[in-house]
Motif scaffolding. Sequence first.
Motif, PDB file in Angstrom:
ATOM      1  N   ARG A 119       0.857  -1.191   0.000  1.00 51.01           N
ATOM      2  CA  ARG A 119       0.000   0.000   0.000  1.00 51.01           C
ATOM      3  C   ARG A 119       0.895   1.243   0.000  1.00 51.01           C
ATOM      4  O   ARG A 119       1.130   1.865   1.033  1.00 51.01           O
ATOM      5  N   LEU A 120       1.374   1.585  -1.166  1.00 49.98           N
ATOM      6  CA  LEU A 120       2.303   2.702  -1.298  1.00 49.98           C
ATOM      7  C   LEU A 120       1.815   3.695  -2.336  1.00 49.98           C
ATOM      8  O   LEU A 120       1.096   3.350  -3.269  1.00 49.98           O
ATOM      9  N   GLY A 121       2.236   4.939  -2.155  1.00 50.14           N
ATOM     10  CA  GLY A 121       1.975   5.979  -3.138  1.00 50.14           C
ATOM     11  C   GLY A 121       3.223   6.802  -3.348  1.00 50.14           C
ATOM     12  O   GLY A 121       4.188   6.714  -2.574  1.00 50.14           O
ATOM     13  N   VAL A 122       3.232   7.598  -4.396  1.00 50.30           N
ATOM     14  CA  VAL A 122       4.344   8.504  -4.661  1.00 50.30           C
ATOM     15  C   VAL A 122       3.753   9.854  -5.036  1.00 50.30           C
ATOM     16  O   VAL A 122       2.759   9.930  -5.756  1.00 50.30           O
TER      17      VAL A 122
ATOM     18  N   PRO B 171       6.078   0.242 -10.472  1.00 52.56           N
ATOM     19  CA  PRO B 171       6.876  -0.321  -9.374  1.00 52.56           C
ATOM     20  C   PRO B 171       5.999  -1.101  -8.403  1.00 52.56           C
ATOM     21  O   PRO B 171       4.830  -0.751  -8.193  1.00 52.56           O
ATOM     22  N   PRO B 172       6.522  -2.150  -7.796  1.00 53.13           N
ATOM     23  CA  PRO B 172       5.726  -2.990  -6.890  1.00 53.13           C
ATOM     24  C   PRO B 172       5.137  -2.186  -5.727  1.00 53.13           C
ATOM     25  O   PRO B 172       5.830  -1.382  -5.093  1.00 53.13           O
ATOM     26  N   GLY B 173       3.865  -2.417  -5.465  1.00 53.04           N
ATOM     27  CA  GLY B 173       3.216  -1.823  -4.306  1.00 53.04           C
ATOM     28  C   GLY B 173       2.706  -0.412  -4.486  1.00 53.04           C
ATOM     29  O   GLY B 173       1.944   0.085  -3.649  1.00 53.04           O
ATOM     30  N   VAL B 174       3.097   0.263  -5.559  1.00 48.16           N
ATOM     31  CA  VAL B 174       2.670   1.652  -5.758  1.00 48.16           C
ATOM     32  C   VAL B 174       1.275   1.665  -6.375  1.00 48.16           C
ATOM     33  O   VAL B 174       1.098   1.242  -7.524  1.00 48.16           O
ATOM     34  N   ARG B 175       0.301   2.168  -5.621  1.00 52.77           N
ATOM     35  CA  ARG B 175      -1.100   2.113  -6.016  1.00 52.77           C
ATOM     36  C   ARG B 175      -1.646   3.437  -6.534  1.00 52.77           C
ATOM     37  O   ARG B 175      -2.719   3.465  -7.150  1.00 52.77           O
TER      38      ARG B 175
ATOM     39  N   PRO C  64      -3.350   4.645 -10.985  1.00 51.41           N
ATOM     40  CA  PRO C  64      -4.235   5.807 -10.891  1.00 51.41           C
ATOM     41  C   PRO C  64      -3.470   7.065 -10.472  1.00 51.41           C
ATOM     42  O   PRO C  64      -2.544   7.003  -9.658  1.00 51.41           O
ATOM     43  N   VAL C  65      -3.875   8.203 -11.045  1.00 51.49           N
ATOM     44  CA  VAL C  65      -3.137   9.453 -10.864  1.00 51.49           C
ATOM     45  C   VAL C  65      -4.070  10.576 -10.432  1.00 51.49           C
ATOM     46  O   VAL C  65      -5.150  10.758 -10.998  1.00 51.49           O
ATOM     47  N   VAL C  66      -3.641  11.328  -9.429  1.00 50.94           N
ATOM     48  CA  VAL C  66      -4.295  12.575  -9.062  1.00 50.94           C
ATOM     49  C   VAL C  66      -3.297  13.698  -9.339  1.00 50.94           C
ATOM     50  O   VAL C  66      -2.119  13.587  -9.002  1.00 50.94           O
ATOM     51  N   GLY C  67      -3.739  14.752  -9.997  1.00 53.30           N
ATOM     52  CA  GLY C  67      -2.818  15.818 -10.372  1.00 53.30           C
ATOM     53  C   GLY C  67      -3.412  17.198 -10.189  1.00 53.30           C
ATOM     54  O   GLY C  67      -4.624  17.377 -10.313  1.00 53.30           O
ATOM     55  N   SER C  68      -2.550  18.170  -9.894  1.00 48.93           N
ATOM     56  CA  SER C  68      -2.987  19.554  -9.702  1.00 48.93           C
ATOM     57  C   SER C  68      -2.014  20.497 -10.395  1.00 48.93           C
ATOM     58  O   SER C  68      -0.790  20.385 -10.221  1.00 48.93           O
ATOM     59  N   TYR C  69      -2.592  21.429 -11.178  1.00 53.43           N
ATOM     60  CA  TYR C  69      -1.804  22.396 -11.939  1.00 53.43           C
ATOM     61  C   TYR C  69      -2.420  23.781 -11.791  1.00 53.43           C
ATOM     62  O   TYR C  69      -3.603  23.916 -11.456  1.00 53.43           O
ATOM     63  N   GLY C  70      -1.610  24.795 -12.060  1.00 52.42           N
ATOM     64  CA  GLY C  70      -2.084  26.173 -11.990  1.00 52.42           C
ATOM     65  C   GLY C  70      -2.365  26.741 -13.364  1.00 52.42           C
ATOM     66  O   GLY C  70      -1.531  26.635 -14.271  1.00 52.42           O
ATOM     67  N   GLY C  71      -3.523  27.353 -13.525  1.00 50.78           N
ATOM     68  CA  GLY C  71      -3.880  27.942 -14.809  1.00 50.78           C
ATOM     69  C   GLY C  71      -3.051  29.159 -15.167  1.00 50.78           C
ATOM     70  O   GLY C  71      -2.960  29.529 -16.346  1.00 50.78           O
ATOM     71  N   ARG C  72      -2.413  29.804 -14.176  1.00 45.85           N
ATOM     72  CA  ARG C  72      -1.557  30.967 -14.438  1.00 45.85           C
ATOM     73  C   ARG C  72      -0.100  30.571 -14.647  1.00 45.85           C
ATOM     74  O   ARG C  72       0.748  31.430 -14.891  1.00 45.85           O
TER      75      ARG C  72
ATOM     76  N   PHE D 232      -5.722   9.260  -2.396  1.00 45.50           N
ATOM     77  CA  PHE D 232      -4.802   8.331  -1.752  1.00 45.50           C
ATOM     78  C   PHE D 232      -5.523   7.443  -0.739  1.00 45.50           C
ATOM     79  O   PHE D 232      -5.214   6.253  -0.625  1.00 45.50           O
ATOM     80  N   ASP D 233      -6.459   8.011  -0.008  1.00 49.47           N
ATOM     81  CA  ASP D 233      -7.191   7.202   0.970  1.00 49.47           C
ATOM     82  C   ASP D 233      -7.965   6.087   0.272  1.00 49.47           C
ATOM     83  O   ASP D 233      -8.094   4.973   0.784  1.00 49.47           O
ATOM     84  N   ALA D 234      -8.493   6.379  -0.914  1.00 46.08           N
ATOM     85  CA  ALA D 234      -9.247   5.370  -1.666  1.00 46.08           C
ATOM     86  C   ALA D 234      -8.339   4.338  -2.319  1.00 46.08           C
ATOM     87  O   ALA D 234      -8.611   3.131  -2.265  1.00 46.08           O
ATOM     88  N   HIS D 235      -7.235   4.785  -2.917  1.00 45.94           N
ATOM     89  CA  HIS D 235      -6.414   3.887  -3.720  1.00 45.94           C
ATOM     90  C   HIS D 235      -5.210   3.300  -2.970  1.00 45.94           C
ATOM     91  O   HIS D 235      -4.715   2.223  -3.360  1.00 45.94           O
ATOM     92  N   VAL D 236      -4.748   3.975  -1.960  1.00 44.40           N
ATOM     93  CA  VAL D 236      -3.566   3.499  -1.229  1.00 44.40           C
ATOM     94  C   VAL D 236      -3.946   2.971   0.152  1.00 44.40           C
ATOM     95  O   VAL D 236      -3.829   1.781   0.427  1.00 44.40           O
ATOM     96  N   ALA D 237      -4.435   3.832   1.013  1.00 43.05           N
ATOM     97  CA  ALA D 237      -4.737   3.427   2.387  1.00 43.05           C
ATOM     98  C   ALA D 237      -5.840   2.389   2.441  1.00 43.05           C
ATOM     99  O   ALA D 237      -5.820   1.486   3.281  1.00 43.05           O
ATOM    100  N   GLY D 238      -6.807   2.472   1.524  1.00 43.83           N
ATOM    101  CA  GLY D 238      -7.923   1.549   1.548  1.00 43.83           C
ATOM    102  C   GLY D 238      -7.685   0.272   0.793  1.00 43.83           C
ATOM    103  O   GLY D 238      -8.551  -0.600   0.765  1.00 43.83           O
ATOM    104  N   HIS D 239      -6.502   0.143   0.172  1.00 47.35           N
ATOM    105  CA  HIS D 239      -6.222  -1.026  -0.675  1.00 47.35           C
ATOM    106  C   HIS D 239      -5.627  -2.146   0.167  1.00 47.35           C
ATOM    107  O   HIS D 239      -4.742  -1.919   0.982  1.00 47.35           O
TER     108      HIS D 239
END
Length: 244
Positions: A112-115, A133-137, A158-166, A236-243
């Motif tokens: 149950r890992l994330g990066v 990589p092994p374990g990365v959810r 699965p990927v969550v991402g955040s960017y700035g419009g400016r 992360f709670d859904a895909h990593v901690a809850g996995h």
Amino acid sequence: MRSHVRIPLPDGDALTATVALPERTAPATGWPGVVIVHEVYGVEPDMLDVADLFADHGYAAVLPDLYSHGTRIACLARSMHQLVTGRPGRPTSDIDATRRWLAGRDDVDGHRLGVIGFCMGGGFALAYAAGAPPGVRAASVNYGAVPRDMARLRAVCPVVGSYGGRDRGFRTHGSRLREHLSALGVEHDVEIYSDAGHSFMTDGHHPVARLALFPLRHGLVRPAADEAWRRTFAFFDAHVAGHR
């Protein structure tokens, strides 16, 4: 609770890193874990705050210093070369060594890992996760570079991402990431915040960057940051901690 460690590398060298753990007793299955990949500025106070934030949310967090072996200039040059060429290099192997070290802890569930990465680290986090990589959810990519070649993300988690419009340097990367992941059928949550620029999620004090990187509209934007962090932890709670 923070501590400093040395992570052994395959070549016999070692990487310095900061570990932040939840203050309560670890569950029998071990904590979910996260590898944090720092911005181009290195291990600054705002990156240490990210480690604390994950620990407060119940994750074992490790923040490796990618500039801690060799001179800072040489390490930065290697990092920039990997970003430009897109070819795995020393930063990727350092991130993998950190992941293996974290997964090997008795108080961490290595399945149950994330990066997560920011700026330069965002691009590294995405490239690393694309290698399955092994374990990365799950991976969190924040104002990081995205390859033009969609095929390079075919195996990404699965990927969550955040960017700035400016952020004139990276806002198109946010759109590209969303388009690539949609086309590949990869579960994702990518947002572009119209009022934010580069490095908007952390309270970094980089006065030179604010002047030199003016087109990026550099700096913390609290409303966007709060929403981006809410989405990141929900993902992360859904895909990593809850996995399991």
